[in-house]
Design a protein around this motif. Structure first.
Motif, PDB file in Angstrom:
ATOM      1  N   VAL A  50       0.866  -1.326   0.022  1.00  0.00           N
ATOM      2  CA  VAL A  50       0.011  -0.115  -0.084  1.00  0.00           C
ATOM      3  C   VAL A  50       0.814   1.338   0.067  1.00  0.00           C
ATOM      4  CG1 VAL A  50      -1.508   1.239   1.359  1.00  0.00           C
ATOM      5  CG2 VAL A  50      -2.041  -1.073   1.059  1.00  0.00           C
ATOM      6  N   ILE A  51       1.985   1.212   0.806  1.00  0.00           N
ATOM      7  CA  ILE A  51       3.022   2.311   0.668  1.00  0.00           C
ATOM      8  C   ILE A  51       3.204   3.120  -0.585  1.00  0.00           C
ATOM      9  CG2 ILE A  51       5.081   3.118   1.486  1.00  0.00           C
ATOM     10  CD1 ILE A  51       4.638   1.556   4.205  1.00  0.00           C
ATOM     11  N   PRO A  52       3.740   2.232  -1.528  1.00  0.00           N
ATOM     12  CA  PRO A  52       4.156   2.945  -2.847  1.00  0.00           C
ATOM     13  C   PRO A  52       2.719   3.306  -3.443  1.00  0.00           C
ATOM     14  CG  PRO A  52       5.137   0.702  -2.722  1.00  0.00           C
ATOM     15  CD  PRO A  52       4.066   0.837  -1.495  1.00  0.00           C
ATOM     16  N   LEU A  53       1.668   2.844  -3.286  1.00  0.00           N
ATOM     17  CA  LEU A  53       0.521   3.460  -4.117  1.00  0.00           C
ATOM     18  C   LEU A  53       0.076   4.888  -3.526  1.00  0.00           C
ATOM     19  CD1 LEU A  53      -2.012   0.252  -4.181  1.00  0.00           C
ATOM     20  CD2 LEU A  53      -0.462   1.324  -6.094  1.00  0.00           C
ATOM     21  N   ILE A  54       0.338   4.838  -2.061  1.00  0.00           N
ATOM     22  CA  ILE A  54       0.153   6.231  -1.425  1.00  0.00           C
ATOM     23  C   ILE A  54       1.038   7.255  -1.740  1.00  0.00           C
ATOM     24  CG2 ILE A  54      -0.093   7.442   0.984  1.00  0.00           C
ATOM     25  CD1 ILE A  54      -1.128   4.654   1.853  1.00  0.00           C
ATOM     26  N   LEU A  55       2.467   6.778  -1.852  1.00  0.00           N
ATOM     27  CA  LEU A  55       3.436   7.789  -2.300  1.00  0.00           C
ATOM     28  C   LEU A  55       3.268   8.345  -3.536  1.00  0.00           C
ATOM     29  CD1 LEU A  55       6.532   6.158  -0.225  1.00  0.00           C
ATOM     30  CD2 LEU A  55       5.251   8.187   0.125  1.00  0.00           C
ATOM     31  N   ASP A  56       2.861   7.221  -4.529  1.00  0.00           N
ATOM     32  CA  ASP A  56       2.739   7.741  -5.962  1.00  0.00           C
ATOM     33  C   ASP A  56       1.717   8.469  -6.219  1.00  0.00           C
ATOM     34  OD1 ASP A  56       3.695   7.467  -8.632  1.00  0.00           O
ATOM     35  OD2 ASP A  56       1.881   5.945  -9.120  1.00  0.00           O
ATOM     36  N   SER A  57       0.525   8.321  -5.576  1.00  0.00           N
ATOM     37  CA  SER A  57      -0.321   9.244  -5.811  1.00  0.00           C
ATOM     38  C   SER A  57      -0.130  10.726  -5.123  1.00  0.00           C
ATOM     39  CB  SER A  57      -1.760   8.718  -4.936  1.00  0.00           C
ATOM     40  OG  SER A  57      -1.437   8.612  -3.728  1.00  0.00           O
ATOM     41  N   SER A  58       0.432  10.798  -4.050  1.00  0.00           N
ATOM     42  CA  SER A  58       0.998  12.055  -3.451  1.00  0.00           C
ATOM     43  C   SER A  58       1.868  12.822  -4.622  1.00  0.00           C
ATOM     44  CB  SER A  58       1.458  11.910  -2.187  1.00  0.00           C
ATOM     45  OG  SER A  58       2.702  11.226  -2.181  1.00  0.00           O
ATOM     46  N   VAL A  59       2.815  12.049  -5.245  1.00  0.00           N
ATOM     47  CA  VAL A  59       3.803  12.728  -5.998  1.00  0.00           C
ATOM     48  C   VAL A  59       3.107  13.092  -7.154  1.00  0.00           C
ATOM     49  CG1 VAL A  59       5.609  11.942  -7.734  1.00  0.00           C
ATOM     50  CG2 VAL A  59       5.693  11.320  -5.266  1.00  0.00           C
ATOM     51  N   LYS A  60       2.133  12.437  -7.686  1.00  0.00           N
ATOM     52  CA  LYS A  60       1.140  12.860  -8.874  1.00  0.00           C
ATOM     53  C   LYS A  60       0.483  14.064  -8.434  1.00  0.00           C
ATOM     54  CE  LYS A  60       0.687   8.377 -11.269  1.00  0.00           C
ATOM     55  NZ  LYS A  60      -0.084   7.464 -11.673  1.00  0.00           N
ATOM     56  N   GLU A  61      -0.220  14.204  -7.430  1.00  0.00           N
ATOM     57  CA  GLU A  61      -0.984  15.306  -6.837  1.00  0.00           C
ATOM     58  C   GLU A  61       0.032  16.561  -6.843  1.00  0.00           C
ATOM     59  OE1 GLU A  61      -2.768  14.317  -3.283  1.00  0.00           O
ATOM     60  OE2 GLU A  61      -4.037  12.899  -4.289  1.00  0.00           O
ATOM     61  N   SER A  62       1.099  16.451  -6.221  1.00  0.00           N
ATOM     62  CA  SER A  62       2.041  17.502  -6.180  1.00  0.00           C
ATOM     63  C   SER A  62       2.484  18.172  -7.608  1.00  0.00           C
ATOM     64  CB  SER A  62       3.291  17.285  -5.077  1.00  0.00           C
ATOM     65  OG  SER A  62       4.183  16.287  -5.832  1.00  0.00           O
ATOM     66  N   ASN A  63       2.746  17.118  -8.467  1.00  0.00           N
ATOM     67  CA  ASN A  63       3.150  17.712  -9.902  1.00  0.00           C
ATOM     68  C   ASN A  63       2.135  18.323 -10.457  1.00  0.00           C
ATOM     69  OD1 ASN A  63       5.648  16.512  -9.949  1.00  0.00           O
ATOM     70  ND2 ASN A  63       5.130  14.698 -10.673  1.00  0.00           N
TER      71      ASN A  63
END
Length: 68
Positions: A50-63
């Motif tokens: 789950v952690i990579p999915l959460i981190l990936d979505s937060s990176v996309k939102e910040s971009n």
């Protein structure tokens, strides 16, 4: 094919969790408990999946916020 990644993570986490549980039990001179090792292994597998999915979505939102 994305689902197979999760199956592989759960499978290998159970296998490695059993090895770690056996070695940890032997080092602490405690009895080896298969059920407890499986439960702990599955919990860690879910967390690490789950952690990579959460981190990936937060990176996309910040971009997206930077581009706006």
């Amino acid at each position: 094919m994305e689902e197979m990644r999760y199956v592989a993570v759960i499978f290998w986490s159970i296998m490695l969790g059993q090895v770690a549980g056996f070695i940890g039990g032997a080092l602490n001179q405690q009895t080896y408990n298969t059920n407890y090792s499986i439960i702990v292994s599955i919990v860690f597998a879910i967390i690490f999946s789950v952690i990579p999915l959460i981190l990936d979505s937060s990176v996309k939102e910040s971009n997206n916020e930077k581009n706006a």
